[in-house]
Write a protein that holds these residues in place. Structure first.
Motif, PDB file in Angstrom:
ATOM      1  N   HIS A 471     -21.394  52.547 -63.934  1.00 20.13           N
ATOM      2  CA  HIS A 471     -21.770  53.916 -63.557  1.00 20.13           C
ATOM      3  C   HIS A 471     -22.381  54.659 -64.747  1.00 20.13           C
ATOM      4  O   HIS A 471     -23.431  55.307 -64.616  1.00 20.13           O
ATOM      5  CB  HIS A 471     -20.533  54.659 -63.048  1.00 20.13           C
ATOM      6  N   ASN A 472     -21.755  54.562 -65.905  1.00 19.60           N
ATOM      7  CA  ASN A 472     -22.262  55.279 -67.084  1.00 19.60           C
ATOM      8  C   ASN A 472     -23.644  54.779 -67.484  1.00 19.60           C
ATOM      9  O   ASN A 472     -24.512  55.569 -67.878  1.00 19.60           O
ATOM     10  CB  ASN A 472     -21.280  55.135 -68.246  1.00 19.60           C
ATOM     11  N   ARG A 473     -23.865  53.465 -67.389  1.00 22.54           N
ATOM     12  CA  ARG A 473     -25.179  52.927 -67.733  1.00 22.54           C
ATOM     13  C   ARG A 473     -26.241  53.399 -66.744  1.00 22.54           C
ATOM     14  O   ARG A 473     -27.370  53.717 -67.135  1.00 22.54           O
ATOM     15  CB  ARG A 473     -25.141  51.399 -67.780  1.00 22.54           C
ATOM     16  N   CYS A 474     -25.872  53.433 -65.462  1.00 22.80           N
ATOM     17  CA  CYS A 474     -26.816  53.913 -64.446  1.00 22.80           C
ATOM     18  C   CYS A 474     -27.168  55.379 -64.677  1.00 22.80           C
ATOM     19  O   CYS A 474     -28.333  55.779 -64.552  1.00 22.80           O
ATOM     20  CB  CYS A 474     -26.235  53.727 -63.047  1.00 22.80           C
ATOM     21  N   VAL A 475     -26.172  56.168 -65.005  1.00 23.53           N
ATOM     22  CA  VAL A 475     -26.423  57.587 -65.257  1.00 23.53           C
ATOM     23  C   VAL A 475     -27.332  57.745 -66.458  1.00 23.53           C
ATOM     24  O   VAL A 475     -28.297  58.518 -66.446  1.00 23.53           O
ATOM     25  CB  VAL A 475     -25.101  58.347 -65.467  1.00 23.53           C
ATOM     26  N   GLU A 476     -27.029  57.006 -67.522  1.00 18.92           N
ATOM     27  CA  GLU A 476     -27.809  57.131 -68.752  1.00 18.92           C
ATOM     28  C   GLU A 476     -29.264  56.733 -68.539  1.00 18.92           C
ATOM     29  O   GLU A 476     -30.185  57.388 -69.045  1.00 18.92           O
ATOM     30  CB  GLU A 476     -27.187  56.270 -69.847  1.00 18.92           C
ATOM     31  N   SER A 477     -29.496  55.655 -67.775  1.00 16.42           N
ATOM     32  CA  SER A 477     -30.854  55.133 -67.649  1.00 16.42           C
ATOM     33  C   SER A 477     -31.650  55.779 -66.522  1.00 16.42           C
ATOM     34  O   SER A 477     -32.879  55.844 -66.588  1.00 16.42           O
ATOM     35  CB  SER A 477     -30.813  53.611 -67.426  1.00 16.42           C
ATOM     36  N   VAL A 478     -30.962  56.252 -65.458  1.00 14.44           N
ATOM     37  CA  VAL A 478     -31.681  56.715 -64.274  1.00 14.44           C
ATOM     38  C   VAL A 478     -31.186  58.059 -63.765  1.00 14.44           C
ATOM     39  O   VAL A 478     -31.975  58.993 -63.567  1.00 14.44           O
ATOM     40  CB  VAL A 478     -31.585  55.677 -63.127  1.00 14.44           C
ATOM     41  N   PHE A 479     -29.898  58.176 -63.538  1.00 11.40           N
ATOM     42  CA  PHE A 479     -29.388  59.276 -62.726  1.00 11.40           C
ATOM     43  C   PHE A 479     -29.058  60.547 -63.503  1.00 11.40           C
ATOM     44  O   PHE A 479     -28.595  61.527 -62.908  1.00 11.40           O
ATOM     45  CB  PHE A 479     -28.165  58.813 -61.939  1.00 11.40           C
ATOM     46  N   SER A 480     -29.280  60.581 -64.812  1.00 18.67           N
ATOM     47  CA  SER A 480     -29.011  61.815 -65.554  1.00 18.67           C
ATOM     48  C   SER A 480     -29.898  62.947 -65.047  1.00 18.67           C
ATOM     49  O   SER A 480     -29.458  64.096 -64.918  1.00 18.67           O
ATOM     50  CB  SER A 480     -29.221  61.602 -67.053  1.00 18.67           C
ATOM     51  N   ALA A 481     -31.166  62.625 -64.725  1.00 16.76           N
ATOM     52  CA  ALA A 481     -32.075  63.650 -64.191  1.00 16.76           C
ATOM     53  C   ALA A 481     -31.605  64.129 -62.822  1.00 16.76           C
ATOM     54  O   ALA A 481     -31.754  65.310 -62.479  1.00 16.76           O
ATOM     55  CB  ALA A 481     -33.497  63.100 -64.092  1.00 16.76           C
ATOM     56  N   VAL A 482     -31.011  63.215 -62.026  1.00 15.25           N
ATOM     57  CA  VAL A 482     -30.447  63.586 -60.728  1.00 15.25           C
ATOM     58  C   VAL A 482     -29.314  64.587 -60.921  1.00 15.25           C
ATOM     59  O   VAL A 482     -29.255  65.634 -60.266  1.00 15.25           O
ATOM     60  CB  VAL A 482     -29.946  62.338 -59.979  1.00 15.25           C
ATOM     61  N   ILE A 539     -28.560  44.265 -60.128  1.00 15.88           N
ATOM     62  CA  ILE A 539     -28.388  45.561 -59.462  1.00 15.88           C
ATOM     63  C   ILE A 539     -28.788  46.690 -60.404  1.00 15.88           C
ATOM     64  O   ILE A 539     -29.438  47.657 -59.996  1.00 15.88           O
ATOM     65  CB  ILE A 539     -26.932  45.728 -58.982  1.00 15.88           C
ATOM     66  N   GLU A 540     -28.420  46.561 -61.675  1.00 22.64           N
ATOM     67  CA  GLU A 540     -28.818  47.577 -62.643  1.00 22.64           C
ATOM     68  C   GLU A 540     -30.332  47.641 -62.788  1.00 22.64           C
ATOM     69  O   GLU A 540     -30.915  48.723 -62.890  1.00 22.64           O
ATOM     70  CB  GLU A 540     -28.166  47.293 -63.997  1.00 22.64           C
ATOM     71  N   ASP A 541     -30.997  46.480 -62.788  1.00 25.73           N
ATOM     72  CA  ASP A 541     -32.453  46.464 -62.861  1.00 25.73           C
ATOM     73  C   ASP A 541     -33.057  47.165 -61.649  1.00 25.73           C
ATOM     74  O   ASP A 541     -34.029  47.918 -61.763  1.00 25.73           O
ATOM     75  CB  ASP A 541     -32.967  45.016 -62.935  1.00 25.73           C
ATOM     76  N   ALA A 542     -32.477  46.904 -60.470  1.00 28.21           N
ATOM     77  CA  ALA A 542     -32.972  47.546 -59.252  1.00 28.21           C
ATOM     78  C   ALA A 542     -32.780  49.058 -59.310  1.00 28.21           C
ATOM     79  O   ALA A 542     -33.593  49.822 -58.778  1.00 28.21           O
ATOM     80  CB  ALA A 542     -32.254  46.965 -58.026  1.00 28.21           C
ATOM     81  N   THR A 543     -31.705  49.486 -59.960  1.00 25.54           N
ATOM     82  CA  THR A 543     -31.471  50.919 -60.126  1.00 25.54           C
ATOM     83  C   THR A 543     -32.629  51.560 -60.890  1.00 25.54           C
ATOM     84  O   THR A 543     -33.132  52.612 -60.512  1.00 25.54           O
ATOM     85  CB  THR A 543     -30.148  51.166 -60.877  1.00 25.54           C
ATOM     86  N   ARG A 544     -33.061  50.895 -61.957  1.00 26.28           N
ATOM     87  CA  ARG A 544     -34.179  51.433 -62.740  1.00 26.28           C
ATOM     88  C   ARG A 544     -35.472  51.453 -61.933  1.00 26.28           C
ATOM     89  O   ARG A 544     -36.342  52.301 -62.140  1.00 26.28           O
ATOM     90  CB  ARG A 544     -34.339  50.628 -64.024  1.00 26.28           C
ATOM     91  N   ASP A 545     -35.592  50.529 -60.977  1.00 23.87           N
ATOM     92  CA  ASP A 545     -36.782  50.513 -60.129  1.00 23.87           C
ATOM     93  C   ASP A 545     -36.873  51.748 -59.241  1.00 23.87           C
ATOM     94  O   ASP A 545     -37.951  52.081 -58.729  1.00 23.87           O
ATOM     95  CB  ASP A 545     -36.802  49.258 -59.252  1.00 23.87           C
ATOM     96  N   ASP A 546     -35.731  52.419 -59.024  1.00 26.15           N
ATOM     97  CA  ASP A 546     -35.719  53.591 -58.146  1.00 26.15           C
ATOM     98  C   ASP A 546     -36.329  54.824 -58.794  1.00 26.15           C
ATOM     99  O   ASP A 546     -36.501  55.851 -58.131  1.00 26.15           O
ATOM    100  CB  ASP A 546     -34.279  53.933 -57.723  1.00 26.15           C
ATOM    101  N   ILE A 547     -36.649  54.737 -60.078  1.00 26.83           N
ATOM    102  CA  ILE A 547     -37.206  55.902 -60.756  1.00 26.83           C
ATOM    103  C   ILE A 547     -38.478  56.373 -60.056  1.00 26.83           C
ATOM    104  O   ILE A 547     -38.710  57.578 -59.893  1.00 26.83           O
ATOM    105  CB  ILE A 547     -37.479  55.576 -62.241  1.00 26.83           C
ATOM    106  N   ASP A 548     -39.298  55.407 -59.600  1.00 29.65           N
ATOM    107  CA  ASP A 548     -40.549  55.778 -58.939  1.00 29.65           C
ATOM    108  C   ASP A 548     -40.303  56.575 -57.663  1.00 29.65           C
ATOM    109  O   ASP A 548     -41.078  57.467 -57.315  1.00 29.65           O
ATOM    110  CB  ASP A 548     -41.373  54.524 -58.609  1.00 29.65           C
ATOM    111  N   GLU A 549     -39.223  56.232 -56.944  1.00 37.52           N
ATOM    112  CA  GLU A 549     -38.902  56.958 -55.719  1.00 37.52           C
ATOM    113  C   GLU A 549     -38.234  58.299 -56.017  1.00 37.52           C
ATOM    114  O   GLU A 549     -38.468  59.287 -55.325  1.00 37.52           O
ATOM    115  CB  GLU A 549     -37.998  56.109 -54.827  1.00 37.52           C
ATOM    116  N   LEU A 550     -37.404  58.313 -57.046  1.00 42.75           N
ATOM    117  CA  LEU A 550     -36.638  59.518 -57.348  1.00 42.75           C
ATOM    118  C   LEU A 550     -37.462  60.598 -58.029  1.00 42.75           C
ATOM    119  O   LEU A 550     -37.271  61.790 -57.762  1.00 42.75           O
ATOM    120  CB  LEU A 550     -35.441  59.162 -58.253  1.00 42.75           C
TER     121      LEU A 550
END
Length: 613
Positions: A471-482, A539-550
């Motif tokens: 969770h922390n890695r996902c937040v740091e790389s992608v979801f902090s802006a969310v 799964i973590e790599d796929a999370t980073r792929d969501d940046i384009d959608e988010l």
């Protein structure tokens, strides 16, 4: 006849609430704050509801009325004691600003500060140190659930705190001030613990059995909230009872009341307060802030039915929120509540595994929890208005029970990102606190820091640490802006203006963004329980792929928020029949609003890319 705070008195003291960031900028000086708050130079008592830094954004400004502060003000005023008060959360004041303000009132003799939670205590302690450091000859007392459970440690550690009020504070705060004003000893005050006379520490006070005898809570907070400078209010808080009959292992409510009895106000007394709010503020939306609005006893059910019948008979036409347990709901009582105006509900479900529910001492089954959800879904209530508590990680659960927890909440259709992260907090005095401490699995820190613990099942502990790191890695790389835009939305929502379709678009975009984040956590749980742990990196790599959608959705949300702060308007097209559309950032956004009267229930939102020419 029961005394209560009159409208005139509320009017006189309405500006004693903080008007900080709801105005055109921060109040620059202590002098200007005095003027804006209309604080009395002669008031001998100052009450404070402190601000919990880095937490207030979770509670919208329209929900920050402090009922506890209101009851204490009401008790003092009904005893002819003049009192100043500041709700720092509502006013968005820092605790340092509150201290600076109080230090300029030399006539203050008693300061009362709420310490309802362990997290707020470090802030309370720092405030007390600064207040005493100013050389003021004042008595500082604190109260609340945490203060009640930890009074001995508080008095030993915090030399700047003179006393602790235990349990219900209305009578204690009045008697404490009277003793200080008259120069009397404090050891004759039941429910007060203080330093200097250790033989008094065994003093207790009986619960208030006749809640109708209490003054209505002062509505200073509410008066400010509905003023032109205020944030507005979603629902007015009212308490119809005190106490809880249940014995949940994680709950500390019995520490403040001392037993499991539920004391009820009379239906007539509550109707009187409801009418006062409607007449004084023209508001008919309420949150009943009871630990349990419905108790399963014959008398408890009869009270609820009588209350609902009286609301209908008097044609009050109110809307309200309640909190209850799954095993208190059936068709008869739900229908009665709906007919009286219930439009939202919170259920203390907490677990979807019957084994975990037993360990929590919930005295309910997973099947009963599901049955309650099915019942509520069969009503006109919008799914978004059916909320419940859920604790994913429990200290004494097995890895199999953790899987049951996950599968139940996912099937429920009510899973949120926060739900998947929730780990049981351990509060002083609770059965789980005592169990973990006896087993040597509790690691306690300083006052104000919740204890950590080891899970009984090492596999659960390993899973929880892996998930937290993921969770922390996902937040740091992608979801902090969310999370940043979520905080921005919540902190500014009270300023948003109509039209409601634009407001609803922001809510729906936030929901869509949360679903994207939640789906990644689903994949983590699925991979772990299926044995495909090697998939987690993918799964973590796929999370980073969501940046384009988010990214375009986050950008749109920020722009919509900026518009409400005075930015350029968007060209939202009204397509008729509740349908709207918006083209922005390469996206075509279309939605159809569903209404109940003037309120939007929900939208069907579609987002698709479009070419930009």
């Amino acid at each position: 006849m029961r005394a209560y705070v009159s409208a005139a008195r509320d009017s006189f003291t309405s500006n004693s609430m903080s008007l900080s960031r709801f105005t055109q900028g921060r109040l620059a000086t202590v002098k200007s704050m005095k003027t804006m708050f209309n604080l009395s130079e002669t008031a001998p008592v100052f009450l404070i509801y402190p601000r919990l830094q880095n937490y207030s954004y979770k509670i919208q400004a329209q929900d920050r009325e402090s009922l506890a502060l209101g009851y204490l003000i009401g008790a003092l005023e009904s005893s002819a004691v003049e009192v100043n008060a500041i709700n720092a959360e509502l006013g968005d004041l820092s605790n340092d600003e509150v201290v600076d303000l109080i230090a300029s009132f030399p006539n203050t003799r008693l300061i009362g500060i709420s310490a309802g939670s362990e997290k707020v205590f470090p802030h309370v302690e720092r405030m007390c140190k600064r207040l005493k450091g100013n050389g003021a000859e004042i008595h500082i007392t604190t109260g609340g659930i945490f203060a009640t459970t930890a009074y001995a440690d508080i008095l030993e550690q915090s030399t700047y705190i003179d006393s602790v009020c235990l349990g219900e504070g209305e009578h204690v705060i009045v008697e404490l001030y009277q003793a200080i004003a008259n120069g009397n000893r404090l050891d004759g005050i039941p429910g007060l613990k203080f330093r200097g006379q250790e033989d008094s520490l065994a003093t207790t006070r009986s619960r208030i059995s006749n809640l109708d005898s209490l003054s209505f809570p002062s509505r200073r907070d509410l008066t400010f909230m509905v003023s032109p400078e205020g944030p507005g209010v979603r629902k007015v808080k009212i308490a119809t009872s005190r106490g809880c009959y249940a014995r949940c292992s994680f709950c500390s409510i019995h520490e403040i009341f001392g037993n499991r009895l539920v004391q009820r106000r009379s239906v007539e007394n509550i109707i009187q307060e409801i009418r006062y709010i409607i007449d004084r503020f023209a508001i008919n939306r309420f949150s009943f802030m009871d630990d349990l609005f419905i108790t399963p006893s014959t008398s408890g059910r009869a009270w609820v039915m009588s209350f609902c019948q009286e609301i209908v008979r008097q044609k009050l036409e109110i809307r309200f929120w309640i909190e209850t347990r799954a095993d208190t709901l059936d068709r008869e009582i739900v229908d009665a509540l709906l007919s009286a105006g219930m439009d939202s509900i919170f259920i203390g479900i907490e677990a979807g595994s019957t084994g975990v529910l037993k360990k929590m001492q919930k005295d309910v089954t997973a099947a009963q929890n599901l049955e309650a959800l099915h019942l509520l879904r069969s009503t006109p209530l919008d799914p978004e208005d059916i909320r419940f508590g859920y604790i994913m990680f429990v200290p004494n659960m097995s890895i199999g029970e953790l899987r049951e927890q996950y599968e139940w909440i996912r099937r429920s259709g009510h899973c949120r990102v926060q739900t998947l992260q929730n780990r049981m907090n351990i509060y002083r005095g609770t059965p789980e606190y005592k169990r973990l401490k006896a087993a040597g699995k509790l690691r306690e820190g300083p006052l104000g820091v919740l204890p950590s613990y080891d899970f009984d099942d090492p596999e659960v502990g390993v899973f929880e640490r892996l998930f937290r790191a993921f969770h922390n890695r996902c937040v740091e790389s992608v979801f902090s802006a969310v999370h940043d835009v979520q905080i921005r939305y919540i902190s500014r929502r009270h300023k948003f203006s109509k039209p409601p379709r634009q407001f609803n678009l922001m809510s729906e975009l936030l929901k869509r963004i949360e679903w994207i984040e939640r789906d990644h956590y689903y994949r983590f749980f699925d991979a772990h329980f299926s044995g495909a742990k090697s998939e987690i990196a993918r799964i973590e790599d796929a999370t980073r792929d969501d940046i384009d959608e988010l990214t375009p959705m986050i950008s749109l949300l920020n722009n919509l928020i900026d518009q409400n702060d005075g930015g350029l308007p968007f060209d939202i097209r009204d397509e008729g029949s509740g349908k709207s559309s918006l083209r922005t950032g390469g996206l075509l956004i279309e939605w159809e609003d569903k209404f109940r009267g003037d309120d939007i229930l929900h939208s069907s939102l579609q987002i698709s890319p479009v070419s930009i020419r």
